[in-house]
Scaffold this active site. Structure first.
Site, PDB file in Angstrom:
ATOM      1  N   ILE A  22       0.813  -1.220   0.000  1.00 39.03           N
ATOM      2  CA  ILE A  22       0.000   0.000   0.000  1.00 39.03           C
ATOM      3  C   ILE A  22       0.854   1.282   0.000  1.00 39.03           C
ATOM      4  O   ILE A  22       0.370   2.357  -0.347  1.00 39.03           O
ATOM      5  CB  ILE A  22      -0.989  -0.030   1.187  1.00 39.03           C
ATOM      6  CG1 ILE A  22      -2.215   0.804   0.882  1.00 39.03           C
ATOM      7  CG2 ILE A  22      -0.332   0.365   2.481  1.00 39.03           C
ATOM      8  CD1 ILE A  22      -3.419   0.410   1.696  1.00 39.03           C
ATOM      9  N   HIS A  35      14.283  -3.556  10.305  1.00 40.81           N
ATOM     10  CA  HIS A  35      13.292  -2.825   9.514  1.00 40.81           C
ATOM     11  C   HIS A  35      11.968  -3.560   9.343  1.00 40.81           C
ATOM     12  O   HIS A  35      11.207  -3.269   8.421  1.00 40.81           O
ATOM     13  CB  HIS A  35      13.874  -2.462   8.136  1.00 40.81           C
ATOM     14  CG  HIS A  35      13.334  -1.175   7.589  1.00 40.81           C
ATOM     15  ND1 HIS A  35      12.064  -1.053   7.066  1.00 40.81           N
ATOM     16  CD2 HIS A  35      13.876   0.057   7.511  1.00 40.81           C
ATOM     17  CE1 HIS A  35      11.876   0.195   6.675  1.00 40.81           C
ATOM     18  NE2 HIS A  35      12.958   0.887   6.947  1.00 40.81           N
ATOM     19  N   GLN A  36      11.661  -4.538  10.216  1.00 48.89           N
ATOM     20  CA  GLN A  36      10.359  -5.204  10.111  1.00 48.89           C
ATOM     21  C   GLN A  36       9.318  -4.404  10.886  1.00 48.89           C
ATOM     22  O   GLN A  36       9.500  -4.139  12.073  1.00 48.89           O
ATOM     23  CB  GLN A  36      10.435  -6.632  10.679  1.00 48.89           C
ATOM     24  CG  GLN A  36       9.111  -7.384  10.542  1.00 48.89           C
ATOM     25  CD  GLN A  36       9.196  -8.829  11.036  1.00 48.89           C
ATOM     26  OE1 GLN A  36      10.107  -9.178  11.783  1.00 48.89           O
ATOM     27  NE2 GLN A  36       8.263  -9.651  10.612  1.00 48.89           N
ATOM     28  N   HIS A  67       6.781 -11.687   5.475  1.00 50.76           N
ATOM     29  CA  HIS A  67       6.419 -11.256   4.123  1.00 50.76           C
ATOM     30  C   HIS A  67       7.677 -11.036   3.297  1.00 50.76           C
ATOM     31  O   HIS A  67       8.665 -10.493   3.791  1.00 50.76           O
ATOM     32  CB  HIS A  67       5.571  -9.984   4.146  1.00 50.76           C
ATOM     33  CG  HIS A  67       6.108  -8.899   5.030  1.00 50.76           C
ATOM     34  ND1 HIS A  67       5.978  -8.904   6.406  1.00 50.76           N
ATOM     35  CD2 HIS A  67       6.797  -7.759   4.738  1.00 50.76           C
ATOM     36  CE1 HIS A  67       6.546  -7.827   6.915  1.00 50.76           C
ATOM     37  NE2 HIS A  67       7.073  -7.107   5.913  1.00 50.76           N
TER      38      HIS A  67
END
Ligand code: AMP
Ligand code: ZN
Length: 136
Positions: free
Chosen positions: A34, A91-92, A98
């Site tokens: 998104i 950086h998750q 995913h």
């Protein structure tokens, strides 16, 4: 199929939250990111809930990369990065595994990478190799 009631990506898999679905099979779900880094930036996730790669059963993991490949071919991306972050400092942001498929159409769009290489030597690598292999 393990799922977590609080997890935003489990909600997407169930259809409780809308997504731009690209692909679905018994083990895998894929949808458009998104907040894309480039046109075609997509996420490929196991339906099995787990925060980190090591939490996901092998059969689900094995089903993920062929879908990443499908998306590469379908988007026509020639240059691209496949990224999978584990843990906050890595950086998750979403704690459901995913894989990002991020087309890299030019220098500016897509993923920017910092690659802070460290110095090592043959002896150091040999010790490390033995240490890791002893635990496999
Ligand atoms: P990461 O930093 O690896 O955890 O990446 C999480 C990614 O999920 C980011 O690129 C977000 O833009 C994306 N994301 C978060 N919520 C949604 C959503 N509802 N639909 C699509 N992508 C999302
Ligand atoms: Zn989940």
């Amino acid at each position: 199929m393990a799922s977590s009631a609080a997890c935003i990506f489990c909600k997407i898999v169930k259809g409780d939250i809308p997504s731009f679905k690209l692909f679905e099979s018994d083990k895998v779900f894929a949808f458009l990111d998104i907040n894309p880094l480039s046109k075609g930036h997509a996420l490929v996730i196991p339906k099995h809930h787990g925060a980190k790669l090591s939490d996901i059963p092998d059969d689900s993991l094995a089903a993920l990369l062929p879908v990443v490949k499908k998306l590469v071919l379908a988007t026509g991306a020639e240059d691209y990065n496949v990224l999978q972050n584990n843990g906050r400092i890595a950086h998750q942001e979403v704690d459901h595994v995913h894989f990002h498929m991020i087309p890299k159409p030019n220098e500016k769009e897509g993923m920017g990478i910092s690659w802070p290489q460290q110095k090592t030597d043959m002896d150091g690598l040999k010790v490390l190799l033995a240490e890791i292999k002893s635990k496999m």
